[in-house]
Enzyme design. Sequence first.
Site, PDB file in Angstrom:
ATOM      1  N   HIS A 291       0.398  -1.197  -0.416  1.00 49.84           N
ATOM      2  CA  HIS A 291       0.000   0.201   0.283  1.00 49.84           C
ATOM      3  C   HIS A 291       0.725   0.938   0.449  1.00 49.84           C
ATOM      4  O   HIS A 291       0.505   2.551   0.018  1.00 49.84           O
ATOM      5  CB  HIS A 291      -0.591  -0.031   1.353  1.00 49.84           C
ATOM      6  CG  HIS A 291      -2.280  -1.185   0.529  1.00 49.84           C
ATOM      7  ND1 HIS A 291      -1.780  -2.396   1.633  1.00 49.84           N
ATOM      8  CD2 HIS A 291      -3.308  -1.146   0.312  1.00 49.84           C
ATOM      9  CE1 HIS A 291      -3.375  -2.885   1.037  1.00 49.84           C
ATOM     10  NE2 HIS A 291      -3.517  -2.261   0.588  1.00 49.84           N
ATOM     11  N   ASP A 367     -20.452   0.043  -8.985  1.00 47.58           N
ATOM     12  CA  ASP A 367     -19.284  -0.945 -10.097  1.00 47.58           C
ATOM     13  C   ASP A 367     -17.787   0.627 -10.074  1.00 47.58           C
ATOM     14  O   ASP A 367     -18.657   1.440 -11.183  1.00 47.58           O
ATOM     15  CB  ASP A 367     -19.643  -1.358 -11.222  1.00 47.58           C
ATOM     16  CG  ASP A 367     -18.608  -1.743 -12.061  1.00 47.58           C
ATOM     17  OD1 ASP A 367     -17.919  -2.873 -12.020  1.00 47.58           O
ATOM     18  OD2 ASP A 367     -18.395  -1.245 -13.516  1.00 47.58           O
ATOM     19  N   ALA A 368     -16.849   0.575 -10.402  1.00 47.31           N
ATOM     20  CA  ALA A 368     -15.977   1.061 -11.013  1.00 47.31           C
ATOM     21  C   ALA A 368     -16.385   1.537 -11.776  1.00 47.31           C
ATOM     22  O   ALA A 368     -16.401   3.659 -12.501  1.00 47.31           O
ATOM     23  CB  ALA A 368     -14.358   0.873 -10.731  1.00 47.31           C
ATOM     24  N   ASP A 385      -6.888   0.106  -6.952  1.00 44.83           N
ATOM     25  CA  ASP A 385      -6.982  -0.429  -5.869  1.00 44.83           C
ATOM     26  C   ASP A 385      -7.696  -2.083  -5.901  1.00 44.83           C
ATOM     27  O   ASP A 385      -7.854  -2.109  -5.136  1.00 44.83           O
ATOM     28  CB  ASP A 385      -6.473  -0.435  -4.335  1.00 44.83           C
ATOM     29  CG  ASP A 385      -5.921  -1.146  -3.516  1.00 44.83           C
ATOM     30  OD1 ASP A 385      -5.336  -2.001  -3.567  1.00 44.83           O
ATOM     31  OD2 ASP A 385      -5.978  -1.217  -2.016  1.00 44.83           O
TER      32      ASP A 385
END
Length: 528
Positions: A291, A367-368, A385
């Site tokens: 990360h 949903d992206a 990510d």
Amino acid sequence: MIDQQTPLRGGAPRLPVRPRTGRFLVLAVVFVCAACGLVYELELVALASYLIGDSVTQASVVLSVMVFAMGIGSLLAKRLRTRAAVGFGLLEAALALVGGSSALILYASFAWLGESRYALVGFSLAIGILIGAEIPLLMTLIQRVDRQDAGGAVADLFAADYVGALVGGLAFPFLLLPMMGQLTGALFTGAVNAAAGLALVLWVFRRDLNPRSRLLLVVVNGVVIALLATASVLVDDFERAARRAVYGDEVRVAVRTGLQEIVLTGRGSGALDLYLDGRLRVSSRDEYRFHEALVHPAMKGAHRRVLILGGGDGLAAREVLRYPDVASVVVIELDPAVTRLARTDPALSRLNGRAFEDPRVTTVAADAFTWLRTSRDRFDVVISDLPDPEITASTKLYSAEFYGLVAGALEPDGRLVVHAGPPSSRPTTFWTVEASVRAGGLATRPYGVGGRLIGFAAGPDRVAGSAEAPWDRGFVLAARKPVGNLGLDPGAPALRTLGERELTAGRSAVEKVRQRGVPPSTLVHPRY
């Protein structure tokens, strides 16, 4: 008046129902059997995709093997046509047992043997043979009920079969999975299948059966239904035992949402591991390496407004919130259960620094891809990510079209960072992601960092073994104009910018794949 016991032409006794009623009952059972058969197929595809991964390959294997096996079953059914009623009753009992228990046994083979591919092929073959044998026997039975022409009988049978398949295909995702889950849903389907076949034979064709055949059918189908019912009662205990075999004894949370199975392991001071559909998503042992490497390079520059695509565990948000001048963070997570777990589980919320309690953070369950198409907001930093790029369900989130949408959401000096998979062990996938980012209209700077491999499938021989091996992690930093040098805060893991030789070799490999007909907007399949 002809007595009902008077034999018809061909020596068969008259049926106990009128021809029109009998025909309706046969077609109703065709409908039920077709629905059950499609549920078996979808159960195998869904469970294999979860256990093995790569849903395209698993669907291709299941469907192609089943269609082939159905042809074999049709040929084998010729031997049963002389005793079609008994044959059909026994056939449905076998199909109910094999299809109903298939998900249970497939999961057991994965949990305790670490391998489910052979079981998948075996069940696909067996179920296909049994389904293929249904139509010839049903054709014989419907002509036994109503002596219509063969063409009309075939049309009726296939109409009922196709409508049943439609209902089964819709019932699987919208009723069975949400209400019962995969294992119980398969067991319930098997019980319905056996009951329908037995009811048809005992009601409509009982005069075709001698007492011994009638007893055989009742006993066999009764045993099958009893076995499936017993398994459904014990399925919760079975799932707990299977999870312990796969994930170890320290399972904290195990829940199946409408989208995936979420498993969180680790107790006390031990390591915390988060699995999504059997694949390691987060390990507290070294998640910081991933990360920090994902977030900090993109934060060098303007970063007041940050968008995180995925990241429902809150760990990327934790790193973003280390910058005090960040004004807002929007997290787009498809499954709200992940963000809910990251907010409420004491260990996971402690690991993410209680990022979701920060008033600057907003979570959106969406949903992206769809969200970016409708959003008009602009961001200084976009952090992707998302699940591993080799997971087929995530393919559209690694396409040129997707990165074109991301580019439209960036401020003129904004930056995008993408987790693209390991460049050393899976170079074609990594460089295809990089090529897709460039095709979306952005300049790129690929880089990597060492660490555990996020995204491997859980299993009895993998949780404690290969998970500890060092793997490289690859990222792509991108912007509207050429990206400069990388940098991290002191103490963060050292990054490695991929050199010109690696850039040339990687992009050359992608170009070769593209020449084989794979468009740049499509993530290259692992087989390539």
